[in-house]
Design an enzyme around this catalytic site. Structure first.
Site, PDB file in Angstrom:
ATOM      1  N   ASP A  67     -12.899 -12.381  -5.176  1.00 33.40           N
ATOM      2  CA  ASP A  67     -12.174 -13.253  -4.245  1.00 33.40           C
ATOM      3  C   ASP A  67     -13.106 -13.888  -3.218  1.00 33.40           C
ATOM      4  OD1 ASP A  67     -12.697 -10.837  -3.012  1.00 33.40           O
ATOM      5  OD2 ASP A  67     -10.620 -10.325  -2.598  1.00 33.40           O
ATOM      6  N   ASN A 136      -2.860  -0.834   2.034  1.00 34.94           N
ATOM      7  CA  ASN A 136      -1.486  -1.189   1.613  1.00 34.94           C
ATOM      8  C   ASN A 136      -1.361  -1.295   0.093  1.00 34.94           C
ATOM      9  OD1 ASN A 136      -2.827  -3.539   1.008  1.00 34.94           O
ATOM     10  ND2 ASN A 136      -1.607  -4.876   2.319  1.00 34.94           N
ATOM     11  N   HIS A 138      -3.329  -3.136  -1.893  1.00 36.83           N
ATOM     12  CA  HIS A 138      -3.725  -4.407  -2.525  1.00 36.83           C
ATOM     13  C   HIS A 138      -4.968  -4.230  -3.408  1.00 36.83           C
ATOM     14  CE1 HIS A 138      -6.335  -5.771   1.182  1.00 36.83           C
ATOM     15  NE2 HIS A 138      -7.057  -5.076   0.342  1.00 36.83           N
ATOM     16  N   GLU A 143      -1.926  -9.070  -2.511  1.00 36.94           N
ATOM     17  CA  GLU A 143      -1.223  -8.223  -1.539  1.00 36.94           C
ATOM     18  C   GLU A 143       0.096  -7.744  -2.156  1.00 36.94           C
ATOM     19  OE1 GLU A 143      -2.498  -7.270   1.224  1.00 36.94           O
ATOM     20  OE2 GLU A 143      -3.851  -8.811   1.975  1.00 36.94           O
TER      21      GLU A 143
HETATM   22  P1  PGA Z   1     -12.618  -1.677   2.247  1.00 31.54           P
HETATM   23  O1  PGA Z   1     -11.682  -2.778   1.591  1.00 31.54           O
HETATM   24  O2  PGA Z   1     -13.566  -1.219   1.170  1.00 31.54           O
HETATM   25  O3  PGA Z   1     -13.323  -2.396   3.357  1.00 31.54           O
HETATM   26  O4  PGA Z   1     -11.723  -0.575   2.714  1.00 31.54           O
HETATM   27  C1  PGA Z   1     -11.135  -2.562   0.335  1.00 31.54           C
HETATM   28  C2  PGA Z   1     -10.065  -3.578   0.086  1.00 31.54           C
HETATM   29  O5  PGA Z   1      -9.377  -3.989   1.050  1.00 31.54           O
HETATM   30  O6  PGA Z   1      -9.868  -3.954  -1.078  1.00 31.54           O
END
Ligand code: PGA
Length: 254
Positions: A67, A136, A138, A143
């Site tokens: 992304d 959450n 995602h 999301e």
């Molecule tokens: P993080 O993010 O490794 O910074 O926790 C992971 C994500 O949100 O996919």
């Protein structure tokens, strides 16, 4: 689904690095899907170390990132282009023309997304997709509520993500409201998935992902339907699992 619970973030990152290195050794022309975020940072440091000390060769590897924010130039220090070059690509021998990261400044985003999908297909598909997970649930910028069959497309960031990101930007007008993200359907076509998660902040999302029903409200649950998904988490991320003993953790859940 192969789930490994490993004591610490460091050991978890070492295990993940071993898997990526093994993939590249076995198939030097591998197509690897990369993720951003804080979790894979140590994994990338270890891959750089493998390259420096043991000659792990990325020169024929093709890469696709999950992304990118819309509206951020690649040189912006919050862009995922910047993250990938800073944290990995500048330090290994990857051929820049084999690197693919969604282009957040594309004039025609729909056209770009279709082209990105075509490039993945033309490369023969992704052999190994590295994934993080949001608290959450995602996956990439898919999301909760994202279609489980979705393809690469533009997504509106949640209000919470926009608010959380604001602190990284001096200019409030630069805080992205949209992102381009591979879809869940795109991610599911990779031959192998490697999902890494660390820390108690992820424990509930990991529980939902491994033990909950498959649902668009926790997009990461889709890994249950993948034939070769490998989930590597540290002990803190495993604290909410009911079946911890099954994954090699003996003490009962309080
Ligand atoms: P993080 O993010 O490794 O910074 O926790 C992971 C994500 O949100 O996919």
């Amino acid at each position: 689904m192969l789930v490994e619970v490993i004591d610490t973030y460091e050991l978890m990152s070492q295990r993940a690095a071993e898997i990526v290195a093994e993939q590249v050794h076995r198939k030097p022309t591998s197509v690897i899907g990369f993720a951003t975020g804080s979790t894979p940072k140590r994994l990338y440091e270890l891959l750089i170390q493998e390259h420096d000390e043991r000659g792990l060769d990325f020169s024929k590897v093709t890469t696709f990132n999950l992304d990118e924010y819309v509206g951020l130039p690649p040189k912006h220090d919050q862009s995922y282009h910047y993250y990938m070059w800073e944290n990995l690509f500048n330090h290994i021998d990857v051929n820049p023309s084999n690197v693919h990261i969604p282009h957040g400044m594309a004039d025609d985003i729909d056209h770009f997304c279709a082209w990105y999908e075509e490039q993945i297909e033309a490369a023969g598909g992704i052999d190994l997709q590295i994934l993080g997970i949001g608290a959450n649930g995602h996956l990439a910028f898919n999301e909760p509520g994202s279609s489980l069959g979705s393809r690469t497309r533009i997504k509106t960031l949640t209000e919470k993500t926009v608010k959380d990101n604001a602190r990284f930007f001096d200019d409030p007008d630069m805080v992205p409201e949209y992102a381009i993200t591979m879809g869940i359907g795109t991610i599911m076509e990779a031959d192998r998935l490697l999902l890494v998660a660390s820390g108690e902040r992820k424990a509930q999302a990991i529980r939902n992902t491994l033990e909950g029903p498959v649902t668009a409200m926790c997009p990461a649950t889709i890994v249950q339907l993948h034939q070769h998904s490998h989930i590597i988490i540290d002990k803190d991320a495993a604290t909410a699992l009911d079946y911890r003993h099954h994954h090699g953790i003996a003490e009962p859940k309080e």
